[in-house]
Write a protein that holds these residues in place. Structure first.
Motif, PDB file in Angstrom:
ATOM      1  N   ALA A 166      -5.442   8.345  -4.453  1.00  0.00           N
ATOM      2  CA  ALA A 166      -4.871   7.006  -4.320  1.00  0.00           C
ATOM      3  C   ALA A 166      -5.250   6.378  -2.987  1.00  0.00           C
ATOM      4  O   ALA A 166      -5.572   5.177  -2.914  1.00  0.00           O
ATOM      5  N   LEU A 167      -5.230   7.185  -1.913  1.00  0.00           N
ATOM      6  CA  LEU A 167      -5.622   6.662  -0.600  1.00  0.00           C
ATOM      7  C   LEU A 167      -7.089   6.239  -0.602  1.00  0.00           C
ATOM      8  O   LEU A 167      -7.446   5.200  -0.026  1.00  0.00           O
ATOM      9  N   SER A 168      -7.941   7.023  -1.261  1.00  0.00           N
ATOM     10  CA  SER A 168      -9.352   6.634  -1.373  1.00  0.00           C
ATOM     11  C   SER A 168      -9.492   5.319  -2.124  1.00  0.00           C
ATOM     12  O   SER A 168     -10.332   4.477  -1.775  1.00  0.00           O
ATOM     13  N   GLY A 169      -8.677   5.116  -3.159  1.00  0.00           N
ATOM     14  CA  GLY A 169      -8.708   3.854  -3.885  1.00  0.00           C
ATOM     15  C   GLY A 169      -8.311   2.676  -3.007  1.00  0.00           C
ATOM     16  O   GLY A 169      -8.914   1.588  -3.085  1.00  0.00           O
ATOM     17  N   LEU A 170      -7.306   2.877  -2.150  1.00  0.00           N
ATOM     18  CA  LEU A 170      -6.900   1.812  -1.234  1.00  0.00           C
ATOM     19  C   LEU A 170      -8.012   1.498  -0.230  1.00  0.00           C
ATOM     20  O   LEU A 170      -8.212   0.332   0.139  1.00  0.00           O
ATOM     21  N   LEU A 171      -8.725   2.541   0.210  1.00  0.00           N
ATOM     22  CA  LEU A 171      -9.784   2.326   1.200  1.00  0.00           C
ATOM     23  C   LEU A 171     -11.009   1.662   0.599  1.00  0.00           C
ATOM     24  O   LEU A 171     -11.639   0.808   1.232  1.00  0.00           O
ATOM     25  N   ILE A 172     -11.350   2.053  -0.625  1.00  0.00           N
ATOM     26  CA  ILE A 172     -12.587   1.548  -1.229  1.00  0.00           C
ATOM     27  C   ILE A 172     -12.362   0.240  -1.984  1.00  0.00           C
ATOM     28  O   ILE A 172     -13.312  -0.486  -2.273  1.00  0.00           O
ATOM     29  N   GLY A 210      -6.276  -3.770 -17.983  1.00  0.00           N
ATOM     30  CA  GLY A 210      -7.220  -4.616 -18.686  1.00  0.00           C
ATOM     31  C   GLY A 210      -8.656  -4.299 -18.308  1.00  0.00           C
ATOM     32  O   GLY A 210      -8.935  -3.429 -17.482  1.00  0.00           O
ATOM     33  N   ALA A 211      -9.582  -5.017 -18.930  1.00  0.00           N
ATOM     34  CA  ALA A 211     -11.010  -4.740 -18.726  1.00  0.00           C
ATOM     35  C   ALA A 211     -11.592  -5.479 -17.535  1.00  0.00           C
ATOM     36  O   ALA A 211     -12.716  -5.167 -17.115  1.00  0.00           O
ATOM     37  N   GLU A 212     -10.886  -6.470 -16.988  1.00  0.00           N
ATOM     38  CA  GLU A 212     -11.449  -7.219 -15.873  1.00  0.00           C
ATOM     39  C   GLU A 212     -11.340  -6.408 -14.584  1.00  0.00           C
ATOM     40  O   GLU A 212     -10.485  -5.532 -14.454  1.00  0.00           O
ATOM     41  N   GLY A 213     -12.208  -6.720 -13.637  1.00  0.00           N
ATOM     42  CA  GLY A 213     -12.210  -6.006 -12.372  1.00  0.00           C
ATOM     43  C   GLY A 213     -11.361  -6.702 -11.321  1.00  0.00           C
ATOM     44  O   GLY A 213     -11.044  -7.895 -11.430  1.00  0.00           O
ATOM     45  N   PHE A 214     -10.995  -5.950 -10.299  1.00  0.00           N
ATOM     46  CA  PHE A 214     -10.183  -6.478  -9.202  1.00  0.00           C
ATOM     47  C   PHE A 214     -10.805  -6.047  -7.883  1.00  0.00           C
ATOM     48  O   PHE A 214     -11.395  -4.963  -7.774  1.00  0.00           O
ATOM     49  N   ARG A 215     -10.655  -6.900  -6.888  1.00  0.00           N
ATOM     50  CA  ARG A 215     -11.107  -6.579  -5.529  1.00  0.00           C
ATOM     51  C   ARG A 215      -9.960  -6.873  -4.580  1.00  0.00           C
ATOM     52  O   ARG A 215      -9.457  -7.995  -4.535  1.00  0.00           O
ATOM     53  N   ASN A 216      -9.546  -5.891  -3.833  1.00  0.00           N
ATOM     54  CA  ASN A 216      -8.386  -6.027  -2.962  1.00  0.00           C
ATOM     55  C   ASN A 216      -8.772  -6.655  -1.624  1.00  0.00           C
ATOM     56  O   ASN A 216      -9.927  -6.556  -1.192  1.00  0.00           O
ATOM     57  N   PRO A 217      -7.807  -7.254  -0.940  1.00  0.00           N
ATOM     58  CA  PRO A 217      -8.101  -7.809   0.394  1.00  0.00           C
ATOM     59  C   PRO A 217      -8.312  -6.694   1.412  1.00  0.00           C
ATOM     60  O   PRO A 217      -7.791  -5.584   1.266  1.00  0.00           O
ATOM     61  N   SER A 271       0.833  -1.205   0.000  1.00  0.00           N
ATOM     62  CA  SER A 271       0.000   0.000   0.000  1.00  0.00           C
ATOM     63  C   SER A 271       0.867   1.254   0.000  1.00  0.00           C
ATOM     64  O   SER A 271       0.589   2.222  -0.732  1.00  0.00           O
ATOM     65  N   LEU A 272       1.912   1.262   0.810  1.00  0.00           N
ATOM     66  CA  LEU A 272       2.824   2.412   0.819  1.00  0.00           C
ATOM     67  C   LEU A 272       3.514   2.568  -0.524  1.00  0.00           C
ATOM     68  O   LEU A 272       3.715   3.692  -1.014  1.00  0.00           O
ATOM     69  N   LEU A 273       3.883   1.449  -1.147  1.00  0.00           N
ATOM     70  CA  LEU A 273       4.491   1.508  -2.469  1.00  0.00           C
ATOM     71  C   LEU A 273       3.501   2.052  -3.494  1.00  0.00           C
ATOM     72  O   LEU A 273       3.876   2.844  -4.379  1.00  0.00           O
TER      73      LEU A 273
END
Length: 346
Positions: A259-265, A174-181, A124-126
């Motif tokens: 970017a932080l909002s992306g990490l949170l959501i 790419g067009a596929e979606g991702f969901r982070n842990p 996340s920091l990276l």
């Protein structure tokens, strides 16, 4: 609807509103300092979430190479400008080396760290280190030469930057979606509510960042310089404040918050390459509530947008986006009747 359902929807709305508040504050900051309606704000949300997703897969994200290319382009422009001002080749080379030192270090570390699947916090920091510098670089390449242009011209540039960043996101992710842990898998019961650890992290990080921004603007010299630039660009320039530096800093803060909002959501929803646009628009609606000038009003507007979205999805799920974006119409009408017409320079 009973009380338990209403409380669950309220919690969900406040959670989303906390993220929208960060985006709204970033939009207000950028507009106040640079007069740019920063449409690409949502792209930094997507870049943050998807960059972390690729690091989770052990791949080097395309944003690393975007950072390198943009840094090289900015260094070339700065070198040409330095030579035109009569600086020596040695001074120009030293300045270019200093400007490229951090991006090159980030690129090298990302290339080394990606296949090693480091802990989530390190990744996340990276991610923040990769995405945040894209903000100042975008300002340098797309906006700096047009800093004194009209708001309409700057808006057109923002639209172009949005399409460019969205297209690059499709190439990178790419067009596929991702969901982070999730950052915290714990769950806590509070009556009918079930609080997840990720929800608590969203609340804590949002509140901590808002407090940090308040202290930054009130207690630091750079924060006061940004406030001075927002109040009067010409006056700030006459007092020795670099409006170019203020613009880069505001874009850097906006990129960091995006970017932080992306990490949170990222752990709460599946993110696609173009998901940031709708998320950014909801932050824009909240910023409009604050007239793109008031930080407290923008934060309250973000909570209102989150609640409307949550309850709208319960009553009319297919129309929840329409309900949220329709909010902007009465707000604009009210502000138009309240303030009347003013020239742009006023």
């Amino acid at each position: 609807m009973d009380w338990s359902i209403a409380s669950i929807l309220t919690l969900d709305g406040i959670t989303n509103g906390a993220v929208y508040a960060l985006l709204a504050l970033a939009l207000v900051l950028v507009f106040a300092v640079t007069r740019v309606i920063f449409i690409p704000q949502g792209e930094f949300v997507a870049y943050g979430a998807l960059t972390l997703a690729l690091l989770q897969l052990g791949q080097v994200p395309g944003t690393v190479w975007l950072l390198l290319v943009m840094a090289l382009a900015a260094a070339v422009l700065d070198a040409v400008a330095g030579l035109r001002r009569g600086l020596g080749a040695g001074a120009v080379a030293t300045a270019a080396a200093k400007a490229l030192a951090f991006p090159l270090a980030v690129v090298a570390f990302a290339w080394w760290a990606a296949p090693r699947q480091l802990p989530l916090l390190v990744q996340s920091l990276l991610t923040l280190a990769i995405v945040t510098p894209l903000g100042p670089l975008l300002y340098r390449l797309a906006y700096e030469k047009l800093a004194d242009a009209t708001v309409l011209v700057l808006l057109i540039v923002s639209v172009g930057a949005h399409f460019a960043l969205t297209g690059l996101a499709l190439v990178f992710f790419g067009a596929e979606g991702f969901r982070n842990p999730s950052f915290w898998d714990a769950r806590f019961a509070a009556g009918p509510l079930m609080l997840s650890g990720q929800t608590l992290i969203i609340f804590m990080v949002s509140i901590a960042l808002i407090v940090a921004l308040f202290l930054f603007f009130e207690r630091t010299l750079r924060g006061k310089a940004l406030r001075a630039t927002a109040v009067n660009r010409l006056g700030a320039r006459l007092m020795g404040i670099s409006t170019s530096g203020a613009g880069k800093m505001s874009f850097g803060l906006a990129a960091f918050m995006g970017a932080l909002s992306g990490l949170l959501i990222g752990p709460t929803t599946t993110m696609f390459y173009d998901s940031g646009f709708l998320i950014g628009l909801k932050g824009f609606v909240a910023a409009i509530v604050g007239a793109l000038a008031s930080y407290p009003s923008a934060a309250l507007g973000a909570l209102f947008v989150g609640l409307i979205e949550s309850f709208g999805s319960f009553y009319a799920s297919a129309l929840k986006e329409v309900i949220v974006f329709t909010l902007i119409i009465p707000v604009l009408l009210w502000r138009s009747f309240q303030h009347g017409h003013h020239d742009e320079e006023e």
